[in-house]
Design an enzyme around this catalytic site. Structure first.
Site, PDB file in Angstrom:
ATOM      1  N   TYR A  61      57.425 -48.057 -41.210  1.00 21.76           N
ATOM      2  CA  TYR A  61      57.295 -47.520 -42.519  1.00 21.76           C
ATOM      3  C   TYR A  61      55.929 -48.126 -42.966  1.00 21.76           C
ATOM      4  O   TYR A  61      55.808 -49.370 -43.064  1.00 21.76           O
ATOM      5  CB  TYR A  61      58.366 -48.046 -43.384  1.00 21.76           C
ATOM      6  CG  TYR A  61      59.818 -47.447 -43.080  1.00 21.76           C
ATOM      7  CD1 TYR A  61      60.076 -46.206 -43.753  1.00 21.76           C
ATOM      8  CD2 TYR A  61      60.721 -47.928 -41.959  1.00 21.76           C
ATOM      9  CE1 TYR A  61      61.271 -45.608 -43.623  1.00 21.76           C
ATOM     10  CE2 TYR A  61      61.900 -47.262 -41.752  1.00 21.76           C
ATOM     11  CZ  TYR A  61      62.060 -46.068 -42.602  1.00 21.76           C
ATOM     12  OH  TYR A  61      63.368 -45.369 -42.177  1.00 21.76           O
ATOM     13  N   PRO A  85      64.276 -39.028 -48.920  1.00 22.26           N
ATOM     14  CA  PRO A  85      64.535 -39.433 -47.303  1.00 22.26           C
ATOM     15  C   PRO A  85      64.045 -40.756 -46.994  1.00 22.26           C
ATOM     16  O   PRO A  85      64.440 -41.188 -45.896  1.00 22.26           O
ATOM     17  CB  PRO A  85      63.412 -38.256 -46.440  1.00 22.26           C
ATOM     18  CG  PRO A  85      62.427 -37.978 -47.564  1.00 22.26           C
ATOM     19  CD  PRO A  85      63.024 -38.032 -48.992  1.00 22.26           C
ATOM     20  N   LYS A 112      69.181 -41.796 -45.492  1.00 27.09           N
ATOM     21  CA  LYS A 112      70.571 -41.703 -46.069  1.00 27.09           C
ATOM     22  C   LYS A 112      71.305 -40.403 -46.081  1.00 27.09           C
ATOM     23  O   LYS A 112      72.657 -40.288 -46.185  1.00 27.09           O
ATOM     24  CB  LYS A 112      70.962 -42.715 -47.045  1.00 27.09           C
ATOM     25  CG  LYS A 112      70.452 -44.247 -47.058  1.00 27.09           C
ATOM     26  CD  LYS A 112      71.452 -44.633 -45.834  1.00 27.09           C
ATOM     27  CE  LYS A 112      71.053 -46.190 -45.805  1.00 27.09           C
ATOM     28  NZ  LYS A 112      71.371 -46.614 -44.396  1.00 27.09           N
ATOM     29  N   TYR A 136      70.250 -50.962 -44.656  1.00 23.01           N
ATOM     30  CA  TYR A 136      69.749 -49.988 -43.773  1.00 23.01           C
ATOM     31  C   TYR A 136      70.644 -49.429 -42.870  1.00 23.01           C
ATOM     32  O   TYR A 136      70.563 -48.479 -42.487  1.00 23.01           O
ATOM     33  CB  TYR A 136      68.198 -50.564 -43.352  1.00 23.01           C
ATOM     34  CG  TYR A 136      67.287 -49.312 -42.687  1.00 23.01           C
ATOM     35  CD1 TYR A 136      66.495 -48.885 -43.344  1.00 23.01           C
ATOM     36  CD2 TYR A 136      67.820 -49.235 -41.212  1.00 23.01           C
ATOM     37  CE1 TYR A 136      65.617 -47.866 -42.577  1.00 23.01           C
ATOM     38  CE2 TYR A 136      66.693 -48.296 -40.621  1.00 23.01           C
ATOM     39  CZ  TYR A 136      66.060 -47.699 -41.208  1.00 23.01           C
ATOM     40  OH  TYR A 136      65.326 -46.697 -40.722  1.00 23.01           O
TER      41      TYR A 136
HETATM   42  C1  PHB Z   1      62.944 -39.080 -39.466  1.00 25.84           C
HETATM   43  O1  PHB Z   1      62.884 -37.860 -39.870  1.00 25.84           O
HETATM   44  O2  PHB Z   1      62.762 -39.459 -38.283  1.00 25.84           O
HETATM   45  C2  PHB Z   1      63.107 -39.990 -40.365  1.00 25.84           C
HETATM   46  C3  PHB Z   1      63.159 -39.558 -41.807  1.00 25.84           C
HETATM   47  C4  PHB Z   1      63.297 -40.847 -42.965  1.00 25.84           C
HETATM   48  C5  PHB Z   1      63.592 -42.032 -42.359  1.00 25.84           C
HETATM   49  C6  PHB Z   1      63.469 -42.208 -41.112  1.00 25.84           C
HETATM   50  C7  PHB Z   1      63.297 -41.338 -40.020  1.00 25.84           C
HETATM   51  O3  PHB Z   1      63.706 -43.076 -43.063  1.00 25.84           O
END
Ligand code: PHB
Ligand code: APR
Length: 388
Positions: free
Chosen positions: A200, A292, A296, A383
């Site tokens: 991130y 997103p 979740k 998380y």
């Molecule tokens: C993903 O699409 O792989 C994805 C999206 C949001 C997240 C983690 C993974 O926080």
């Protein structure tokens, strides 16, 4: 047609509910607006909490996920070019599963077909009737004919734009919403991920995320302006911009490639209360949306479905309405905690217009998160997923 539970929508929520009810001997039919191919063409997040993994196993469709899914024991933040790792196992004793939501949907569809359960795809003019009475019905058109399903309960699993929530009298529902002033541009490519863990990224140019679907397929996101059009972002521009936001090591390790899919999505927080109206029960995106960040969405759909399937099993097997009476409050208690976490993570990592004070708050909070074990543990606990 007559069934015990009519399920509107064949997304993860509707399909998972159908499978769990079937395993408890409860009849159900799914009515879906689109074709299966269209449902499977949607690319969504791919981080599954342990509790959701367990539920997918319980539904009898976890084998491929167990085989091909990637267990992640940590995640990384890259803040202004410096990497920080959160070790989920050390902080919480838990981990998460990285496995695409599209794959889960496919596994659920295959499980439903193998069990011979009825699903009406490409249904249009879907309408709900008599939800506050003892005998609700669902009508729709498809195959050039009109259909009517009589049922005991309707499960509204038809996503944010579905018909179920809109069928409720406006005075009976209260909604809460926040729309964020940016979007996520996502790109899927058949190239190995830049790192074996998700990264991130918080950068002055905007948020970015390095994610994956498998050891050979990666998914990347960039924070972009809501005014941007997908045609503004040819692949080369995407990769150039991503490189600007990454640290030196990620830059060296990044393997770019042509986009298999590329799209811009807005970010929204939304909750509708309550989640039950007579014999209509909402689950998943039909009742709530999270931005997103933190992935979740699917996990919340899974927790709703767990409470709802248990409530319906109690109704049919023990002749008890206690689970149904408490469904909305139980589901919303978990929903609001995930709303808080997704809002917090979004606020922490994105660039906001005119936000000099907010930027200082972000820096202070990130510094605290990296230095305090308690703060890191609180992040990791949310998380990997709060208990049901
Ligand atoms: C993903 O699409 O792989 C994805 C999206 C949001 C997240 C983690 C993974 O926080
Ligand atoms: N009638 C029947 N089906 C409908 C209607 C309608 N009027 N409107 C929408 N649908 C269908 C959609 O075509 C879709 O297949 O309902 C389904 C809803 O699926 P999702 O939007 O995937 O929602 P949900 O199952 O709650 O999944 C939640 O998955 O979609 C992601 O971001 C979402 O991660 C979250 C999770």
């Amino acid at each position: 047609m007559r069934t015990q539970v009519a399920i509107i929508g064949a997304g993860p929520a509707g399909l998972l509910l159908g499978q769990l009810l079937h395993r408890h001997g409860i009849d159900n039919i799914i009515i879906e607006k689109h074709t299966p191919e269209h449902v499977l063409s949607r690319i969504r997040a791919g981080v599954i909490e342990q509790v959701a993994v367990d539920l997918i196993d319980e539904a009898g469709v976890g084998a491929r996920m167990r085989r091909d899914g990637l267990v992640h024991h940590g995640t990384q933040f890259c803040v202004d070019g410096v990497r920080h790792r959160f070790d989920f196992r050390e902080l919480t004793g838990k981990s998460v599963m990285v496995y695409g939501q599209t794959e889960i949907t496919k596994d659920l569809m295959d499980g439903r077909a193998a069990a011979g359960l009825p699903t009406d795809y490409a249904a249009y003019d879907v309408a709900l009737h008599n939800i506050f009475g003892a005998h609700p019905t669902v009508t729709y058109r498809g195959d050039g004919r009109s259909h009517q399903v009589e049922c005991d309960f309707i499960a509204g699993c038809d996503g944010f734009h579905g018909v179920s929530r809109k069928s409720v009298p406006s005075g009976a529902i209260k909604t809460y919403e926040r729309i964020y002033p940016f979007g996520w541009l996502g790109l899927l490519t058949d190239r190995p991920p830049v790192s074996d863990e998700l990264i991130y990224v918080r950068h002055e140019l905007g948020f970015a995320l390095c994610s994956m679907r498998s050891p050979t397929r990666s998914r990347y996101y960039l924070q972009v302006s809501l005014a941007d059009d997908i045609n503004d972002w040819p692949d080369e521009r995407f990769w150039d911009e991503l490189r600007l936001r990454l640290d030196g090591k990620a830059n060296a390790d990044l393997v770019d490639g042509p986009a298999l899919e590329k799209s811009i999505a807005p970010l929204r927080s939304f909750v509708a209360e309550p989640m039950r109206f007579g014999r209509l029960l909402l689950a998943g995106d039909a009742a709530h949306i999270v931005p997103p960040t933190g992935a979740k969405g699917l996990n919340l759909a899974a927790s709703d479905v767990r409470y709802l399937s248990q409530a319906l099993v109690e109704r049919y097997k023990e002749n008890s309405d206690i689970g149904l009476d408490h469904y909305s409050a139980r589901a919303l208690a978990r929903v609001w905690k995930a709303e808080r976490f997704s809002w917090w993570m979004t606020t922490l990592l994105h660039t906001f217009p005119d936000g000099q004070f907010e930027q200082k708050m972000q820096s202070a909070e990130l510094d605290y998160l990296f230095k305090s074990r308690s703060a890191a543990a609180a992040f990791a606990e949310n998380y990997v997923g709060l208990p049901f």
